[in-house]
Design a protein around this motif. Sequence first.
Motif, PDB file in Angstrom:
ATOM      1  N   ALA A   5      60.124  47.333  30.072  1.00 22.93           N
ATOM      2  CA  ALA A   5      58.833  48.359  30.451  1.00 22.93           C
ATOM      3  C   ALA A   5      59.109  48.742  31.840  1.00 22.93           C
ATOM      4  CB  ALA A   5      57.454  47.554  30.472  1.00 22.93           C
ATOM      5  N   ALA A   6      58.693  50.600  31.430  1.00 22.16           N
ATOM      6  CA  ALA A   6      58.931  51.035  32.533  1.00 22.16           C
ATOM      7  C   ALA A   6      57.888  52.197  32.808  1.00 22.16           C
ATOM      8  CB  ALA A   6      60.848  51.964  32.653  1.00 22.16           C
ATOM      9  N   GLN A   7      57.622  52.738  33.663  1.00 19.49           N
ATOM     10  CA  GLN A   7      56.452  52.987  35.126  1.00 19.49           C
ATOM     11  C   GLN A   7      57.752  54.354  35.690  1.00 19.49           C
ATOM     12  OE1 GLN A   7      53.095  51.847  35.708  1.00 19.49           O
ATOM     13  NE2 GLN A   7      52.339  53.468  36.409  1.00 19.49           N
ATOM     14  N   ILE A   8      57.029  55.820  35.888  1.00 23.12           N
ATOM     15  CA  ILE A   8      57.865  56.452  36.720  1.00 23.12           C
ATOM     16  C   ILE A   8      56.204  56.947  37.069  1.00 23.12           C
ATOM     17  CG2 ILE A   8      58.764  59.085  37.163  1.00 23.12           C
ATOM     18  CD1 ILE A   8      61.236  57.969  34.869  1.00 23.12           C
ATOM     19  N   ASP A   9      56.279  57.168  38.706  1.00 22.15           N
ATOM     20  CA  ASP A   9      55.192  57.699  39.169  1.00 22.15           C
ATOM     21  C   ASP A   9      55.903  58.622  41.081  1.00 22.15           C
ATOM     22  OD1 ASP A   9      52.909  56.598  38.371  1.00 22.15           O
ATOM     23  OD2 ASP A   9      53.338  55.103  39.075  1.00 22.15           O
TER      24      ASP A   9
END
Length: 149
Positions: A5-9
């Motif tokens: 899982a990855a998330q970019i902020d």
Amino acid sequence: EFPMAAQIDAVSAAGPLGDPERMEGSMTIQGGALRTYPFDPQVDSVQVLLRTDGRPLNARLELLQGPNNNKQVIELYTEDGLDRPFYAIIETPGSGNVVRIVNTATVEFPLTCSIGAYKIGDKNSFDEMQPVISGYGAGGPGRRSGSFS
């Protein structure tokens, strides 16, 4: 093959989010050198900040989880490590976790690394502190504990 899982902020110009008091002091890693950071079993995740003084950033970040496990690797490159530093939060379930930072650039391109615990759990039992053998996390199908023949 393993779940991911990855998330970019977006991060403000003031710096990455997280608790700066738990980040270790900045360490310069010269080109071609490496530095290892071991973590206690109670640490559930770590935060890593890599930056330069405006020069290119070329590095490899490795998570080693106990003996006989495959390491997880992030290879990264950015043209300007001051304008575009690298910041990540990496989950470190189980015990025997070591984060290794390798500066894959030449000696003319040092980088600055700040690393520290992000989330600390309250693992108290022997079973909770065992290394995770697969990518499923604590209690998943790949979890092993006890003695093996």
